[in-house]
Design an enzyme around this catalytic site. Structure first.
Site, PDB file in Angstrom:
ATOM      1  N   TYR A 189       0.998  -1.228   0.107  1.00 20.62           N
ATOM      2  CA  TYR A 189      -0.139  -0.067  -0.141  1.00 20.62           C
ATOM      3  C   TYR A 189       0.815   1.359  -0.102  1.00 20.62           C
ATOM      4  O   TYR A 189       0.503   2.254  -0.917  1.00 20.62           O
ATOM      5  CB  TYR A 189      -0.922  -0.111   1.239  1.00 20.62           C
ATOM      6  CG  TYR A 189      -1.962   1.120   1.427  1.00 20.62           C
ATOM      7  CD1 TYR A 189      -3.009   0.992   0.748  1.00 20.62           C
ATOM      8  CD2 TYR A 189      -1.584   2.199   2.100  1.00 20.62           C
ATOM      9  CE1 TYR A 189      -4.156   1.962   0.671  1.00 20.62           C
ATOM     10  CE2 TYR A 189      -2.842   3.131   2.367  1.00 20.62           C
ATOM     11  CZ  TYR A 189      -3.669   3.115   1.496  1.00 20.62           C
ATOM     12  OH  TYR A 189      -4.793   4.022   1.664  1.00 20.62           O
TER      13      TYR A 189
ATOM     14  N   LYS B 110       0.949   4.181  -3.127  1.00 18.94           N
ATOM     15  CA  LYS B 110       0.483   5.383  -2.772  1.00 18.94           C
ATOM     16  C   LYS B 110       1.771   6.361  -2.806  1.00 18.94           C
ATOM     17  O   LYS B 110       1.241   7.420  -3.365  1.00 18.94           O
ATOM     18  CB  LYS B 110       0.158   5.755  -1.415  1.00 18.94           C
ATOM     19  CG  LYS B 110      -1.088   4.933  -0.707  1.00 18.94           C
ATOM     20  CD  LYS B 110      -2.483   5.340  -1.565  1.00 18.94           C
ATOM     21  CE  LYS B 110      -3.717   5.028  -1.153  1.00 18.94           C
ATOM     22  NZ  LYS B 110      -4.870   5.432  -2.320  1.00 18.94           N
TER      23      LYS B 110
END
Length: 253
Positions: free
Chosen positions: A154, A158
């Site tokens: 993640y 991002k």
């Protein structure tokens, strides 16, 4: 009819949480909104809320990591609402785990939705923006881009979105298209509630613990992100591009 009321926005991952709040806010601003999510039936509540408030919206089902599905979805929006000139890349998923426990599928799933999905959606929508000589793309990053235990996939996705944002801002600026990213901190959503459950805490306790670490002494709400997105897609934000705005209740590195 004003220029704003003629514009069409696509918000991905808009069945709930940040996406739903953003879709409703953009509709309140006068845009027609395509509420896109993996399961079209899940978009019903958001679409109905927009329509009941006097706005225009349609629900669209698509897997943002599937190129053919994305192209078909964007073409459908153009046919039913008009050419989309605002895109909010919000669709997201988490598959948290420590590195030694993380599977290839955990990695690929998160990269596919966040990075590949934002790429495919932006590539499909930019056609309408460049033709209109006006457009707004807002990518949802996260404070996790700065690193977060158990989120190698993640966090990498991002952080990648921030580089993607800055590059698109350079490429599309001459066509009147701005591209920015919002990096939320702790936002009270179903996703953070699931995290609380996973670590064995009640959601209320989880939020209280998080708030103690935030300078404004509260966690964020989806509407906090929606307000920021509203500004970034507005006429007044036409000289803001290639930026990452941390909406986290305090400064972040």
């Amino acid at each position: 009819m004003s220029e704003t009321s003629q514009r069409v926005a696509i918000v991905t991952g808009a069945a709930r949480g940040i996406g739903a709040a953003t879709a409703k806010r953009l509709a309140a601003d006068g845009l027609a909104v395509a509420v896109l999510d993996l399961d079209e039936s899940a978009t019903k509540a958001t679409v109905e809320a927009i329509e009941q408030a006097g706005g225009r919206a349609i629900g669209v089902g698509a897997d943002v990591s599937d190129a053919e599905a994305v192209q078909a979805a964007v073409e459908r929006v153009a046919t039913e609402l008009g050419g989309p000139t605002v895109l909010i890349n919000n669709a997201g998923v988490t598959k948290d785990n420590l590195l030694f426990k993380m599977t290839e599928q955990d990695w690929d799933t998160v990269m596919g939705v966040h990075l590949r999905g934002s790429f495919l959606m932006s590539r499909a929508a930019q056609k309408y923006m460049t033709e209109a000589k006006w457009g707004r793309i807002v990518n949802l990053s996260s404070t996790s881009a700065l690193g977060n235990r158990g989120q190698a996939n993640y966090s990498a996705a991002k952080a990648g979105l921030q580089g993607f944002t800055k590059t698109l801002a350079i490429e599309l600026g001459k066509f009147g298209v701005t591209v920015n990213a919002i990096a939320p901190g702790f936002i009270a959503t179903e996703m953070t509630a699931a995290t609380a459950e996973r670590v064995g805490a009640t959601f209320e306790d989880f939020k209280k613990m998080a708030a103690q670490q935030i300078p404004v002494n509260r966690v964020g709400e989806p509407e906090d992100i929606a307000h920021t997105a509203s500004f970034l897609v507005s006429e007044g934000a036409g000289f803001v591009s290639g930026q990452v705005i941390y909406v986290a209740g305090g400064p972040r590195d």
